[in-house]
Design a protein around this motif. Structure first.
Motif, PDB file in Angstrom:
ATOM      1  N   UNK A 113      -5.878  -3.888   6.802  1.00 36.10           N
ATOM      2  CA  UNK A 113      -5.446  -5.064   6.380  1.00 36.10           C
ATOM      3  C   UNK A 113      -4.124  -5.452   5.978  1.00 36.10           C
ATOM      4  N   UNK A 114      -3.510  -6.316   6.598  1.00 35.35           N
ATOM      5  CA  UNK A 114      -2.054  -6.433   6.876  1.00 35.35           C
ATOM      6  C   UNK A 114      -1.558  -7.836   6.338  1.00 35.35           C
ATOM      7  N   UNK A 115      -0.431  -8.108   5.949  1.00 30.62           N
ATOM      8  CA  UNK A 115       0.066  -9.460   5.616  1.00 30.62           C
ATOM      9  C   UNK A 115       0.975  -9.675   6.670  1.00 30.62           C
ATOM     10  N   UNK A 116       1.226 -10.762   7.145  1.00 32.78           N
ATOM     11  CA  UNK A 116       2.322 -11.245   8.303  1.00 32.78           C
ATOM     12  C   UNK A 116       3.091 -12.346   7.410  1.00 32.78           C
ATOM     13  N   UNK A 117       4.332 -11.850   7.049  1.00 28.72           N
ATOM     14  CA  UNK A 117       5.269 -12.542   6.180  1.00 28.72           C
ATOM     15  C   UNK A 117       6.078 -13.342   7.274  1.00 28.72           C
TER      16      UNK A 117
END
Length: 339
Positions: A113-117
């Motif tokens: 689970x990752x965040x794309x900034x």
């Protein structure tokens, strides 16, 4: 798994399966601690305390992927692990084999689970990002999905966006999320089964949209259309005209076209419904070894589903799975085209 002694294991994400309801639920206690600048009621100073802004990189886990790749240059977009994940690498968390009961109903939620900034600056809308930089964001997502697809422990992945508090966003700084899990989720199973039973389902979807006036816009060989049974006014899908099972297998031209179409759609939505929040998510086939019917790989079209949140889901929708929209699909497409 959950630990009766109250140790940190009790807060690790778990996957619960309800066989009667055919429902899987991620239990992720740490997500209760997510920061919410929308809820703070004062957005003017959000940039000063935002973990996604340039200069605050130490507030997030280390970068997984960035653009530009050269760490000597300022970044424009980057991907980082989500500090409040719905799934984690079970092996890295040191979990042993589940019991028979756990294997059937409860088990560790394994995945990524990752965040794309999407911007180094504290922007709130994708329209504030210049088109070349916005194309880089989608290229970054494509590259990350390609890397995850090579992992034998993962079955499927998606990129999704929650834009605005009405769509579930907790932070206003532009971002999307990327989740890869070790099973095929129920919605995808249903969609895949329906596609497997049909002849050229996506080709027919595009052809019927052309015949019925539901095409919104086109770019390169991608088409944006209102589906025949939209869940909300102005729901739009973007997909290639030719079969392609995986977004991470697409070329640079299609990546750029998708980026441009999402910007164009959000611009039109902002004109039609200036306060509308929205979600989008990517549907592609499960990774090759989990894809099932090999014929699907020759007929499936990856697609991005965009759902404006103009009316709340109420008891009827939640209790039946049926939705109500106030705008006919062909009329929604006409308004989105601007004519």
């Amino acid at each position: 798994m959950a630990s009766p002694d109250g140790s940190s294991a009790a807060r690790d994400p778990r996957l619960h399966h309800d066989a009667l309801a055919a429902r899987r639920v991620f239990v992720a206690p740490d997500r209760e601690s997510r920061p919410h600048d929308h809820a703070a009621g004062v957005v003017e100073d959000a940039a000063g305390r935002c973990p996604f802004c340039a200069g605050n990189e130490s507030w997030t886990p280390p970068t997984v992927l960035r653009c530009p790749a050269d760490p000597a240059l300022p970044w424009r977009s980057r991907i980082v692990p989500n500090r409040y994940p719905v799934a984690v690498d079970a092996a890295a968390a040191g979990r042993g084999e589940p019991t028979a009961h756990e294997a059937a109903a409860i088990r560790p939620a394994h995945g990524v689970h990752e965040v794309v900034i999407e911007s180094a600056a504290h922007e709130r809308t994708i329209l504030a990002v210049e088109p070349p930089a916005w194309r880089e964001v989608w290229a970054l997502c494509r590259a990350r999905l390609e890397a995850l697809a090579a992992r034998a422990d993962l079955a499927w992945a998606t990129v999704f966006k929650n834009s605005g508090p009405g769509a579930g966003a907790s932070l206003e700084h532009l971002h999307s999320q990327l989740v890869a899990i070790d099973f095929v989720p129920p919605f995808m199973e249903v969609e895949i089964a329906a596609a497997a039973d049909a002849v050229d389902p996506f080709g027919r979807l595009i052809a019927s949209a052309r015949a019925e006036g539901r095409i919104v816009m086109e770019r390169a060989d991608l088409v944006a259309l209102v589906p025949p049974a939209p869940r909300q006014p102005y729901e739009t899908w973007i997909l290639p005209c030719e079969p392609e099972p995986y977004f991470h297998g697409t070329g640079a031209d299609r990546v750029a076209a998708l980026a441009d179409l999402t910007r164009d759609f959000v611009a039109r939505l902002q004109e039609l419904a200036p306060t509308a929040d929205y979600n989008w998510w990517l549907h592609q086939l499960p990774f090759g070894r989990h894809a099932g019917d090999a014929r699907l790989a020759t007929t499936w079209h990856w697609h991005l589903e965009i759902l404006p949140r103009l009316t709340p889901f109420a008891g009827f929708e939640l209790g039946t799975g049926c939705h109500v929209t106030t705008v006919a699909p062909e009329e929604a497409a006409r308004r989105l085209r601007g004519r």
